[in-house]
Motif scaffolding. Structure first.
Motif, PDB file in Angstrom:
ATOM      1  N   THR A  76      -8.754 -81.268 -29.201  1.00  0.00           N
ATOM      2  CA  THR A  76      -7.779 -81.576 -28.056  1.00  0.00           C
ATOM      3  C   THR A  76      -9.291 -81.931 -26.844  1.00  0.00           C
ATOM      4  O   THR A  76      -9.625 -80.901 -25.745  1.00  0.00           O
ATOM      5  N   THR A  77      -8.742 -83.497 -26.520  1.00  0.00           N
ATOM      6  CA  THR A  77      -9.389 -83.454 -24.728  1.00  0.00           C
ATOM      7  C   THR A  77      -8.090 -83.483 -24.111  1.00  0.00           C
ATOM      8  O   THR A  77      -7.080 -84.608 -24.309  1.00  0.00           O
ATOM      9  N   PHE A  78      -8.632 -83.459 -22.816  1.00  0.00           N
ATOM     10  CA  PHE A  78      -7.567 -82.917 -22.085  1.00  0.00           C
ATOM     11  C   PHE A  78      -7.844 -83.926 -20.679  1.00  0.00           C
ATOM     12  O   PHE A  78      -8.722 -83.049 -20.267  1.00  0.00           O
ATOM     13  N   ILE A  79      -7.353 -84.861 -20.416  1.00  0.00           N
ATOM     14  CA  ILE A  79      -7.817 -85.842 -18.986  1.00  0.00           C
ATOM     15  C   ILE A  79      -6.890 -85.488 -18.018  1.00  0.00           C
ATOM     16  O   ILE A  79      -5.712 -85.457 -18.294  1.00  0.00           O
ATOM     17  N   MET A  80      -6.510 -84.411 -16.428  1.00  0.00           N
ATOM     18  CA  MET A  80      -6.155 -84.425 -16.400  1.00  0.00           C
ATOM     19  C   MET A  80      -5.946 -85.441 -14.973  1.00  0.00           C
ATOM     20  O   MET A  80      -6.524 -86.102 -14.558  1.00  0.00           O
ATOM     21  N   ASP A  81      -4.527 -85.293 -14.017  1.00  0.00           N
ATOM     22  CA  ASP A  81      -4.751 -86.113 -13.061  1.00  0.00           C
ATOM     23  C   ASP A  81      -6.154 -86.102 -11.838  1.00  0.00           C
ATOM     24  O   ASP A  81      -6.417 -86.904 -11.374  1.00  0.00           O
ATOM     25  N   GLN A  82      -5.909 -84.620 -12.154  1.00  0.00           N
ATOM     26  CA  GLN A  82      -7.426 -84.572 -10.621  1.00  0.00           C
ATOM     27  C   GLN A  82      -8.793 -84.516 -11.561  1.00  0.00           C
ATOM     28  O   GLN A  82      -8.682 -84.283 -12.948  1.00  0.00           O
ATOM     29  N   ASN A  83      -9.757 -85.031 -10.912  1.00  0.00           N
ATOM     30  CA  ASN A  83     -11.131 -84.802 -11.691  1.00  0.00           C
ATOM     31  C   ASN A  83     -11.978 -83.482 -11.716  1.00  0.00           C
ATOM     32  O   ASN A  83     -12.376 -82.777 -10.834  1.00  0.00           O
ATOM     33  N   THR A  84     -11.907 -83.354 -13.286  1.00  0.00           N
ATOM     34  CA  THR A  84     -13.006 -82.159 -13.536  1.00  0.00           C
ATOM     35  C   THR A  84     -14.717 -82.410 -13.166  1.00  0.00           C
ATOM     36  O   THR A  84     -15.105 -80.904 -12.959  1.00  0.00           O
ATOM     37  N   LEU A 142     -14.672 -90.595 -19.076  1.00  0.00           N
ATOM     38  CA  LEU A 142     -16.169 -90.353 -20.449  1.00  0.00           C
ATOM     39  C   LEU A 142     -16.457 -88.999 -21.037  1.00  0.00           C
ATOM     40  O   LEU A 142     -16.775 -89.315 -22.146  1.00  0.00           O
ATOM     41  N   ARG A 143     -15.565 -88.293 -20.500  1.00  0.00           N
ATOM     42  CA  ARG A 143     -15.623 -87.521 -21.730  1.00  0.00           C
ATOM     43  C   ARG A 143     -14.481 -87.443 -22.790  1.00  0.00           C
ATOM     44  O   ARG A 143     -14.734 -86.897 -23.545  1.00  0.00           O
ATOM     45  N   LEU A 144     -13.904 -88.153 -22.681  1.00  0.00           N
ATOM     46  CA  LEU A 144     -13.031 -88.775 -24.598  1.00  0.00           C
ATOM     47  C   LEU A 144     -14.332 -88.761 -25.125  1.00  0.00           C
ATOM     48  O   LEU A 144     -14.335 -88.924 -26.633  1.00  0.00           O
ATOM     49  N   ILE A 145     -15.170 -90.358 -24.774  1.00  0.00           N
ATOM     50  CA  ILE A 145     -16.212 -90.194 -26.130  1.00  0.00           C
ATOM     51  C   ILE A 145     -16.205 -88.813 -25.974  1.00  0.00           C
ATOM     52  O   ILE A 145     -17.472 -88.750 -27.628  1.00  0.00           O
ATOM     53  N   LEU A 146     -17.641 -88.597 -25.332  1.00  0.00           N
ATOM     54  CA  LEU A 146     -18.592 -87.073 -25.132  1.00  0.00           C
ATOM     55  C   LEU A 146     -17.191 -86.426 -25.743  1.00  0.00           C
ATOM     56  O   LEU A 146     -18.438 -85.367 -27.116  1.00  0.00           O
ATOM     57  N   GLU A 147     -16.549 -85.293 -25.654  1.00  0.00           N
ATOM     58  CA  GLU A 147     -16.013 -84.530 -26.854  1.00  0.00           C
ATOM     59  C   GLU A 147     -15.247 -85.085 -28.217  1.00  0.00           C
ATOM     60  O   GLU A 147     -15.848 -83.773 -29.106  1.00  0.00           O
ATOM     61  N   LYS A 148     -15.420 -86.106 -27.964  1.00  0.00           N
ATOM     62  CA  LYS A 148     -15.199 -85.959 -29.974  1.00  0.00           C
ATOM     63  C   LYS A 148     -14.505 -85.677 -30.826  1.00  0.00           C
ATOM     64  O   LYS A 148     -14.128 -85.503 -31.779  1.00  0.00           O
ATOM     65  N   LYS A 149     -12.987 -85.658 -29.835  1.00  0.00           N
ATOM     66  CA  LYS A 149     -11.790 -84.688 -30.143  1.00  0.00           C
ATOM     67  C   LYS A 149     -10.626 -85.843 -31.013  1.00  0.00           C
ATOM     68  O   LYS A 149     -10.638 -86.708 -30.505  1.00  0.00           O
ATOM     69  N   LYS A 150      -9.992 -85.189 -32.004  1.00  0.00           N
ATOM     70  CA  LYS A 150      -9.345 -85.788 -32.357  1.00  0.00           C
ATOM     71  C   LYS A 150      -7.866 -86.235 -31.684  1.00  0.00           C
ATOM     72  O   LYS A 150      -7.547 -87.157 -31.675  1.00  0.00           O
ATOM     73  N   LEU A 151      -7.419 -85.250 -30.496  1.00  0.00           N
ATOM     74  CA  LEU A 151      -6.332 -85.429 -30.627  1.00  0.00           C
ATOM     75  C   LEU A 151      -6.824 -85.612 -28.786  1.00  0.00           C
ATOM     76  O   LEU A 151      -7.147 -84.335 -27.911  1.00  0.00           O
ATOM     77  N   TRP A 152      -6.587 -86.371 -28.113  1.00  0.00           N
ATOM     78  CA  TRP A 152      -6.819 -86.975 -26.885  1.00  0.00           C
ATOM     79  C   TRP A 152      -5.069 -86.738 -25.289  1.00  0.00           C
ATOM     80  O   TRP A 152      -3.987 -87.521 -26.474  1.00  0.00           O
ATOM     81  N   LEU A 154      -3.663 -87.236 -22.023  1.00  0.00           N
ATOM     82  CA  LEU A 154      -3.976 -87.799 -20.438  1.00  0.00           C
ATOM     83  C   LEU A 154      -3.037 -88.076 -19.725  1.00  0.00           C
ATOM     84  O   LEU A 154      -2.274 -88.730 -20.445  1.00  0.00           O
ATOM     85  N   ASP A 155      -3.369 -87.187 -18.719  1.00  0.00           N
ATOM     86  CA  ASP A 155      -2.525 -87.845 -17.726  1.00  0.00           C
ATOM     87  C   ASP A 155      -3.072 -89.165 -16.452  1.00  0.00           C
ATOM     88  O   ASP A 155      -4.052 -88.967 -15.997  1.00  0.00           O
ATOM     89  N   GLU A 156      -2.291 -89.922 -16.708  1.00  0.00           N
ATOM     90  CA  GLU A 156      -2.146 -90.929 -15.813  1.00  0.00           C
ATOM     91  C   GLU A 156      -3.477 -91.452 -16.025  1.00  0.00           C
ATOM     92  O   GLU A 156      -3.874 -91.418 -14.828  1.00  0.00           O
ATOM     93  N   PRO A 157      -4.215 -92.086 -16.692  1.00  0.00           N
ATOM     94  CA  PRO A 157      -5.767 -92.361 -17.315  1.00  0.00           C
ATOM     95  C   PRO A 157      -5.864 -93.679 -16.216  1.00  0.00           C
ATOM     96  O   PRO A 157      -6.551 -94.167 -16.293  1.00  0.00           O
ATOM     97  N   TYR A 158      -4.716 -94.654 -15.839  1.00  0.00           N
ATOM     98  CA  TYR A 158      -5.212 -95.838 -15.536  1.00  0.00           C
ATOM     99  C   TYR A 158      -5.105 -95.523 -13.972  1.00  0.00           C
ATOM    100  O   TYR A 158      -5.431 -97.027 -13.695  1.00  0.00           O
ATOM    101  N   ASN A 159      -5.148 -94.328 -13.387  1.00  0.00           N
ATOM    102  CA  ASN A 159      -5.079 -94.488 -11.984  1.00  0.00           C
ATOM    103  C   ASN A 159      -6.266 -95.215 -11.842  1.00  0.00           C
ATOM    104  O   ASN A 159      -7.396 -94.631 -11.778  1.00  0.00           O
TER     105      ASN A 159
END
Lengths: 202, 231, 223
Positions: A76-84, A142-152, A154-159
């Motif tokens: 799993t890759t988790f993109i939060m609304d805050q920046n990690t 960029l983490r989406l592509i770096l981590e190469k996981k199956k499940l993405w 994402l929280d508010e990716p278009y902001n």
């Protein structure tokens, strides 16, 4: 295959959502839409077991995630609304950290190419604190592509993204779906993606 | 039989039945104690100042007793998940604080004529001062966390850690060479205190603990009412 | 093997962060020296007096200076979600807390070691006391890091009363001060007290990752 079964969640004895059923098969993209405070972020966090729900079950590939939590996280890759990204480190240091955590196979050449597509190449050795909000968000994606996981997830990716970046992101989503990936995201924005399934939280 | 010690509802019922007789008995004992103190003999060395003892010693005992009760309730409520212990912890911490302050103040007033100083860095005094700080921190912690469960558990764990201080206070006069005199009442077989002074002391102790009990009952009932939704 | 690599990666990142933040670290040491100066100005320059109270002053000021930047212990990583990312890569919160304690010990406490001999010169401490001071500080600062981890993770849950963390650290470091200063009082006491300190450090090294991990989990749930 992500399966959510009769999920309910209470925060401080206040009901956030109740009896939620959801199943997302391979190669599907799902959007969660809803007004502010309708529990979109909470739902994503419950799915990721960051928030603990006592009622209902979540299955990943047929296994209860609570019993196989690290197997689930491993895909799993988790993109939060805050920046990690750490504001005090450079863009490349941040990428290196993420790359190491997910034991990614990408080499430096690939990363240069990636930064080029996202228009971040010139900031490679700049500290994140000097980037604009949109650029930090792009770095996060960029983490989406770096981590190469199956499940993405994402929280508010278009902001904070501009039109060009939104197009790139949509294209990335479509590529991922075509490779049998699963995407679940929460947003107010209505992206133009084919076969997008929308769950209304209102 | 002792269900009222663990269950808020039975505590409410029990305290309602005993409250009025309790107040009557307390006032009688308090008045008796004060008369006994007034008529008690003067010390041949200390003169009138010995009467500070009738406040100092009961408040010191009760400060320790309150903390011990809190420790026991912390163990019970943490181990058996009984929320009533948390209520008691919150309700009686200020009472313990007041007793500790009374003990320190009266001790200080007693120390000036006897030892010639308001304060010495003696093991007994220092450990009681630390007890006061622990009590104050417990009261502060009650205002600190937004999340109720976290707050209660943190306080209970803090009380447990702080209870290390209790045996240090009790045995400080035996372990270290201190200015403070060793225990003179608790040697049951032969207390090194004259019976004419022991009588008013014991009556005053009972009176003090009853007053504390009355305040504690009121505070616990208030606390039960405020969190009726959670129980 | 992968696990070891992740730990290595964590320390690399921490060292870079501390390297970028070196001013903050040096400020702690400057604070330490400046407060020594304040003490000397307040007490006068009587050599005998300073020598007799020097060790106690050094230890208490070390305590104050190391609680200065405690707020930053988990706050940054918690606010920007690095803790979650790190946890999702397969490491429990308890172990993250343990790594954080070690990195705090290495990058924040250990630089004080250089300042200790200089501070001892200011107070004209005898060489045996300097030796004891350094030895006890290595153990004592580990205990301080553990205490700091507990209080900082507690502060994640607490949005009103920020000084309570420092108060708790000071309260629980009372035994630490007693033992580490008391080591010089009687010469043949050294080994027993040193072993006692070592024991306290090991107990805290066991307790604090566990409790910090619990607090971090609760804080994530209440965010």
């Amino acid at each position: 295959m992500l399966l959510v079964n009769n999920l309910s969640f209470y925060r401080n004895d206040i009901l956030i959502f109740e009896d939620l059923n959801l199943s997302i098969g391979n190669g599907q993209i799902t959007q969660i839409r809803g007004k502010n405070g309708s529990g979109k972020t909470t739902f994503l966090k419950v799915i990721l077991n960051i928030l603990d729900s006592k009622i209902g079950e979540i299955f990943w590939e047929g296994k209860n995630i609570k019993k196989n939590i690290f197997n689930f996280y491993n895909e799993t890759t988790f993109i939060m609304d805050q920046n990690t990204s750490s504001r005090k480190l450079t863009v490349f240091d941040n990428i290196n950290f993420w790359r190491g955590l997910s034991s990614s196979k990408l080499n430096d050449y690939d990363i240069n190419l990636l930064l080029e597509t996202f228009n971040l190449k010139k900031y490679k050795d700049t500290k994140v604190m000097y980037l604009s909000t949109g650029e930090v968000k792009k770095l996060e994606l960029l983490r989406l592509i770096l981590e190469k996981k199956k499940l993405w997830i994402l929280d508010e990716p278009y902001n904070h993204l501009d039109d060009l970046s939104i197009e790139i992101l949509n294209q990335t989503f479509i590529d991922h779906i075509n490779k049998d990936g699963i995407i679940l995201f929460a947003s107010h924005f209505n992206p133009s993606i084919e076969n997008l399934r929308v769950i209304d939280f209102n | 039989m002792f269900k009222f010690l663990l269950n808020p509802n039975s505590f409410n019922k029990f305290s309602d039945t005993i409250f009025k007789p309790l107040v009557a008995i307390t006032s009688i004992i308090l008045v008796t104690g004060l008369i006994l103190v007034y008529r008690s003999p003067l010390d041949y060395q200390q003169g009138l100042t010995v009467k500070i003892m009738y406040i100092h010693v009961p408040s010191a005992w009760l400060a320790l007793l309150t903390y011990a009760i809190m420790t026991i309730y912390s163990i019970i409520s943490l181990a058996f998940k009984i929320p009533f212990g948390f209520i008691i912890n919150k309700a009686i911490a200020p009472i313990g604080t007041v007793f500790t302050v009374l003990c320190l103040l009266s001790g200080s007033l007693w120390g000036k004529p006897m030892w010639g100083t308001w304060w010495v860095w003696d093991a007994r005094l220092t450990s009681v001062a630390i007890l006061l700080i622990i009590y104050v921190i417990i009261i502060f912690l009650n205002q600190t966390f937004e999340n109720r469960e976290v707050r209660e558990k943190t306080i209970a764990i803090f009380i447990l850690i702080g209870s290390i201080n209790l045996p240090i206070i009790k045995f400080s006069v035996d372990w270290w060479n201190t200015l403070h005199q060793p225990a003179s009442v608790s040697k049951l077989s032969s207390p090194s205190i004259d019976i004419s002074m022991l009588q008013p002391l014991l009556v005053m102790t009972v009176a003090f603990s009853l007053v504390g009990l009355i305040i504690a009952i009121l505070r616990i009932k208030v606390e039960i009412l405020t969190r009726k939704n959670y129980l | 093997m992968l696990f070891v690599k992740k730990i290595f990666l964590f320390f690399k990142r921490e060292s870079k962060l501390f390297h970028n933040n070196i001013v903050d670290l040096l400020s702690n040491i400057i604070f330490f020296f400046l407060s020594i100066f304040v003490f000397v100005f307040a007490l006068g320059t009587d050599e005998q007096l300073l020598r007799s109270i020097g060790l106690g002053i050094i230890w208490s000021l070390l305590l104050f200076s190391s609680t200065l930047s405690l707020r930053k212990f988990y706050e940054d990583d918690f606010n920007n979600g690095v803790l979650i990312i790190f946890h999702m890569s397969g490491i429990s919160y308890e172990f993250i807390a343990f790594l954080k304690i070690i990195s705090h010990f290495l990058f924040v406490q250990m630089p004080f070691l250089i300042s200790l001999p200089i501070a001892s010169i200011f107070f004209n401490l005898p060489i045996i006391e300097v030796y004891n001071l350094i030895l006890t500080f290595i153990i004592g600062s580990l205990i301080l890091s553990c205490l700091g981890s507990i209080s900082a993770s507690m502060n994640l849950l607490n949005k009103t009363n920020f000084s309570i963390g420092s108060i708790l650290v000071l309260l629980f470091s009372i035994p630490l001060i007693i033992f580490s200063v008391g080591i010089n009082e009687y010469e043949n006491n050294f080994y027993s007290l040193f072993n006692l300190l070592l024991g306290i450090a090991l107990i805290f090294l066991g307790i604090s990752p566990w409790s910090s991990g619990a607090f971090i989990k609760l804080a994530l749930k209440n965010k």
